[in-house]
Design an enzyme around this catalytic site. Structure first.
Site, PDB file in Angstrom:
ATOM      1  N   GLY A  50       0.813  -1.141   0.110  1.00 24.70           N
ATOM      2  CA  GLY A  50      -0.035  -0.152   0.039  1.00 24.70           C
ATOM      3  C   GLY A  50       0.866   1.108  -0.075  1.00 24.70           C
ATOM      4  N   ALA A  51       1.973   1.223  -0.903  1.00 23.53           N
ATOM      5  CA  ALA A  51       2.754   2.544  -0.799  1.00 23.53           C
ATOM      6  C   ALA A  51       2.630   3.481  -1.779  1.00 23.53           C
ATOM      7  CB  ALA A  51       4.280   1.801  -1.131  1.00 23.53           C
ATOM      8  N   ASN A  52       1.362   3.664  -2.381  1.00 24.28           N
ATOM      9  CA  ASN A  52       0.994   4.507  -3.396  1.00 24.28           C
ATOM     10  C   ASN A  52       0.548   5.734  -2.828  1.00 24.28           C
ATOM     11  OD1 ASN A  52      -1.132   2.447  -3.314  1.00 24.28           O
ATOM     12  ND2 ASN A  52      -2.186   4.135  -4.356  1.00 24.28           N
ATOM     13  N   GLY A  56       1.965   5.019   3.404  1.00 19.88           N
ATOM     14  CA  GLY A  56       2.936   3.877   2.711  1.00 19.88           C
ATOM     15  C   GLY A  56       3.642   4.717   1.598  1.00 19.88           C
ATOM     16  N   TYR A 208     -13.207  -3.787  11.961  1.00 20.81           N
ATOM     17  CA  TYR A 208     -11.605  -3.310  11.738  1.00 20.81           C
ATOM     18  C   TYR A 208     -10.727  -3.565  12.844  1.00 20.81           C
ATOM     19  CZ  TYR A 208      -8.069   0.185  11.036  1.00 20.81           C
ATOM     20  OH  TYR A 208      -6.883   0.845  11.227  1.00 20.81           O
TER      21      TYR A 208
END
EC number: 1.1.1.300
Length: 326
Positions: A50-52, A56, A208
């Site tokens: 999830g680095a976009n 992240g 969650y």
């Protein structure tokens, strides 16, 4: 269900108000970046899920600045390539900045996780740091490709399989590190082994929290299993951060004004990413494993997050759910 959602929202708002008061009383957040040495991560390969965007992306930017080779594991390849292009432009003049690689990874698909890991194992000679960062927050009830409740499936099971498939490479690259992003909201969750898939009842807030509690139990059990391997694993909460993670939240009109007022006092993604960066790069935590951190300091956990019997049972069931054990 409405009462539970309102309670979780009010808890988050209460935390935000406390954060706002702390911000007004003193400096925003001190720089906690991993030592500031541009060459600190030279020669090291870091994989971030999830680095976009959000935490992240901020984590990737700093580790690149420190010289790391960063692999972005992202579900939407087009958005990831766009983010990667922006990061390369931002760091084009930074001396010693590392290399950035984009690979497609959908944590809601065990098939995608396995394909991603095959590619990494074939093409990467080493993996020094794995950062399990990606997550989904309070979405309506949906299921992953494999039939798991989405939050538990992505936040816990997807990362569980990913980590297990890459453990061999991490061990061969030791000393290496695993960093798991959880949340303070784990406090509102529990592990109901009779309904892990939330088919009997579903509350998006509590589910969650359950997935974030699972992250912590997973970390502690993994740390126990990794003793003596020179691979460490730690878990963190980033605090309340201004990201798009809350896109599924419906805020009642009466509290929306208050929410908008405190939004400015939430941490920026760069501030929220500091503990991930610290655990991935700082010499201070070399050899430290199985701990829970916030703001780059170790914090205490509630007893339910330290229950070894629950952690082991969750591990065993998770192995079956993702197909490691039949």
């Amino acid at each position: 269900m409405a009462v539970a959602t309102a309670a979780a929202l009010l808890a988050a708002l209460g935390g935000a108000l406390w954060l706002a008061a702390r911000r007004l009383a003193g400096p925003r957040v001190p720089s906690l970046r991993g030592g500031g040495d541009p060459g600190l991560m030279n020669g090291k390969t870091v994989l971030i899920t999830g680095a976009n965007s959000g935490l992240g992306r901020a984590t990737a930017a700093e580790l690149l600045r420190l010289g790391a080779r960063v692999i972005m594991g992202c579900r939407d390849r087009e958005r990831a390539e766009e983010a990667a292009g922006q990061l390369r432009r931002e760091l084009s003049e930074a001396a010693g900045a590392g290399e950035l690689v984009v690979r497609e990874l959908d944590l809601a698909s065990l098939r995608s996780v396995r394909a991603f890991c095959r590619e990494v194992l074939q093409e990467e000679p080493r993996l020094d740091v794995l950062i399990n960062n990606a997550g989904i927050f309070q979405c309506p009830y949906t299921k992953t490709e494999d039939g798991f409740e989405m939050q538990f499936g992505v936040n816990h099971l997807g990362h569980f399989l990913l980590t297990n498939l890459l453990l061999g490479l991490l061990k061969n690259s030791a000393p290496s590190r695993i960093v798991v992003v959880s949340s303070k909201l784990y406090k509102y969750g529990d592990i109901n082994f009779e309904d892990l898939n939330s088919e009997q009842s579903y509350n998006k807030s509590f589910c969650y929290s359950r997935s974030k509690l699972a992250n912590i139990l997973f970390t502690r059990e993994l740390a126990r299993r990794l003793e003596g391997t020179n691979v460490t694993v730690n878990v963190l909460h980033p605090g309340i951060v201004r990201t798009n993670l809350g896109r599924h939240i419906h805020i009642p009109l009466l509290v929306k004004l208050l929410f908008n007022l405190v939004w400015a006092f939430f941490k920026t993604p760069v501030e929220g990413a500091q503990t991930s960066i610290y655990l991935a790069s700082s010499p201070e935590v070399e050899g430290v494993s199985g701990r829970y951190f916030g703001d780059c300091k170790e914090e205490e956990l509630l007893p339910k997050a330290m229950d070894e019997s629950v952690a082991r049972k969750l591990w065993d069931i998770s192995e079956v759910m993702v197909g490691i054990l039949k």
